[in-house]
Design an enzyme around this catalytic site. Structure first.
Site, PDB file in Angstrom:
ATOM      1  N   GLU A  66      -5.822  -6.218   4.079  1.00  0.00           N
ATOM      2  CA  GLU A  66      -5.637  -7.321   3.111  1.00  0.00           C
ATOM      3  C   GLU A  66      -6.715  -7.307   2.032  1.00  0.00           C
ATOM      4  OE1 GLU A  66      -4.029 -11.056   4.214  1.00  0.00           O
ATOM      5  OE2 GLU A  66      -3.008 -10.218   5.962  1.00  0.00           O
ATOM      6  N   ALA A  78      -2.304   4.477  -3.495  1.00  0.00           N
ATOM      7  CA  ALA A  78      -2.587   3.122  -3.990  1.00  0.00           C
ATOM      8  C   ALA A  78      -3.039   2.225  -2.850  1.00  0.00           C
ATOM      9  CB  ALA A  78      -1.337   2.535  -4.664  1.00  0.00           C
ATOM     10  N   GLN A 124     -35.623 -13.859  25.991  1.00  0.00           N
ATOM     11  CA  GLN A 124     -35.451 -14.485  24.677  1.00  0.00           C
ATOM     12  C   GLN A 124     -34.717 -13.574  23.682  1.00  0.00           C
ATOM     13  OE1 GLN A 124     -38.829 -15.493  22.030  1.00  0.00           O
ATOM     14  NE2 GLN A 124     -38.362 -17.590  22.581  1.00  0.00           N
ATOM     15  N   THR A 141       0.816  -1.224   0.000  1.00  0.00           N
ATOM     16  CA  THR A 141       0.000   0.000   0.000  1.00  0.00           C
ATOM     17  C   THR A 141       0.853   1.280   0.000  1.00  0.00           C
ATOM     18  OG1 THR A 141      -1.673  -1.211   1.233  1.00  0.00           O
ATOM     19  CG2 THR A 141      -1.854   1.183   1.274  1.00  0.00           C
ATOM     20  N   GLU A 169     -15.326  -5.044   0.145  1.00  0.00           N
ATOM     21  CA  GLU A 169     -15.903  -4.733  -1.177  1.00  0.00           C
ATOM     22  C   GLU A 169     -15.008  -5.343  -2.259  1.00  0.00           C
ATOM     23  OE1 GLU A 169     -15.447  -2.421   1.230  1.00  0.00           O
ATOM     24  OE2 GLU A 169     -17.532  -2.018   1.735  1.00  0.00           O
ATOM     25  N   THR A 174     -10.222  -4.660   1.123  1.00  0.00           N
ATOM     26  CA  THR A 174     -11.511  -4.426   1.794  1.00  0.00           C
ATOM     27  C   THR A 174     -12.513  -5.519   1.396  1.00  0.00           C
ATOM     28  OG1 THR A 174     -12.416  -3.106  -0.008  1.00  0.00           O
ATOM     29  CG2 THR A 174     -11.152  -1.913   1.671  1.00  0.00           C
TER      30      THR A 174
END
Ligand code: FAD
Length: 384
Positions: free
Chosen positions: A364, A130, A279, A126, A368, A366
């Site tokens: 590592e 970038a 519950q 990274t 997405e 995202t």
């Protein structure tokens, strides 16, 4: 709750990591989070127990196990502090490129020290411009005689400053973009290599994250991994191998958060009874347990798939990372909620776990980006 039919050796790895977690991590996890320190003591314990060498071949000083064994260690350590497990896992992340692309001399020189835990690794891809688009890196490594000269900045590098060995992805042919990227081994102390500022983070605060600066950093040409132009491929293969480890971090973290909140909910009396009796509360724990077990099953299956020697692992690896880390985020948030105000207070570990979980969805690649990878692999797998 399930039996994954682990071998005796695998059960031993879990027991050893669990002992280290209980003795060397849990009592200090709160303090290291508050003080933002990467304490060497749990790392020494892991080194003594040979955990750093789990997936490194025996001929290079390791124990010769695989991805699953590494995931088991990471999962177990993460239950106690995911910051500490990040330091451990990131060293493995930095070792993968040497395993994938290193020649015999490079493996003999570096891996025994990594396997023994005497030296930690870091993986530097990274840069400020970038992140998800790793192909936009600008750091260069231009050949000058028998040397490569590196110039540029790496950002948010785990184990920056604490590692001795840095895998750096840099452009040997800037005109070609990602196809002109190569992977290098840079050593702490190389001239022109400096560690930048330590980041202040939301979570994973027992792990160190820094900038790296390269200013006419001259390294011998023998530090190139593989061939020029292979850097991006090496980086992507590295992440394919390491992402189940992030999934394993998520499983351990979620398990720890569930156990912590469960213990609280069974003791906390409101309306004359433990809140676990309501519950709405107990069903939340049932949901946590289901999701954690599903995540664990996916992480273990992916690790076994990788260890079988399968080639097309990108999709499965991305699934294990994205699914498990989304589970960890959900479970840790619910754990805080089930503990009420106690969950929100920094004296208890629940809120730390929630902060730690957030990063697992980001680093590592995202979640997405993981979904982009899964969708890409899906389209390849199911042809019309
Ligand atoms: C604590 C920490 C430790 C780290 N350690 C390391 C390390 O050791 N080595 C290393 O090299 N890097 C490391 N990183 C960097 C990490 O891998 C990146 O942060 C990550 O890949 C995302 O990049 P970015 O932060 O620049 O986000 P960006 O790329 O700027 O993304 C911003 C948002 O846009 C979304 N997005 C971007 N592109 C797309 C797309 N094509 N489709 C859909 N959504 C998209 C992202 O998912 C995200 O939600 C670390 C980061 C952190 C926070």
């Amino acid at each position: 709750m399930l039996d994954y039919f682990l071998t005796e050796a695998q059960k031993t790895i879990v027991e050893v990591a669990d002992r280290i977690g209980r003795e060397y991590i849990l009592p200090y996890a709160h303090q290291w989070d508050e003080e933002e320190v990467c304490d060497p003591r749990p790392l020494w314990a892991m080194s003594k127990a040979d955990l750093f060498g789990l997936f490194i071949p025996e001929e290079f000083g390791g124990l010769g196990f695989g991805t699953l064994e590494n995931c088991l260690a990471i999962e177990t350590l993460s239950k106690y502090c995911t910051g500490v497990s990040t330091t451990f896992a990131a060293s493995g992340l930095g070792a993968y490129p040497i395993l994938i692309a290193g020649n015999k001399a490079q493996k003999q020189k570096y891996l025994p020290a990594v396997a023994s835990g005497r030296k930690l690794c870091a993986f530097a891809l990274t840069e400020p411009q970038a992140g998800s688009d790793a192909s936009a890196i600008k750091t260069t490594a231009l050949k000058e005689g028998d040397y490569y000269v590196l110039n540029g900045i790496k950002q948010w590098i785990t184990n920056g400053g604490v590692a001795d060995i840095y895998i750096v992805i840099a452009l040997t042919d800037p005109k070609k973009g990602a196809r002109g990227a190569s992977a290098f081994i840079v050593e702490k102390g190389d001239p022109g290599f400096a560690i930048g500022k330590k980041e202040k983070k939301m979570g994973l605060r027992a792990s160190t994250t820094t900038e790296l600066f390269f200013s006419r950093c001259r390294i011998p040409k023998e530090r190139l991994l593989g061939r020029e132009g292979m850097g991006f491929i090496i980086a992507m293969k590295t992440l394919d191998l390491s992402r189940p480890g992030v999934g394993a971090q998520a499983v351990g973290l979620a398990q720890g958060a569930m156990e912590l909140a469960l213990s609280h909910a069974r003791k906390r009396i409101q309306f004359g009874q433990p809140v676990y009796n309501f519950q709405a509360v107990s069903h939340t724990f049932a949901e946590m347990a289901m999701r954690i077990e599903a995540a664990r099953a996916l992480v273990y299956s992916t690790a076994r798939f990788i260890d079988s020697g399968a080639k097309n692992i990108s999709g499965a690896s991305a699934m294990s990372k994205a699914f498990a880390t989304d589970v960890a985020m959900w479970v840790t948030e619910r754990a805080v909620q089930m503990m009420g105000g106690f969950g929100y207070m920094r004296d208890f570990l629940a809120e730390k776990m929630m902060r730690d979980a957030k990063c697992l969805q980001i680093y590592e690649g995202t979640n997405e980006i993981q979904r982009n990878i899964i969708a890409r692999e899906l389209a390849k797998f199911y042809k019309d």
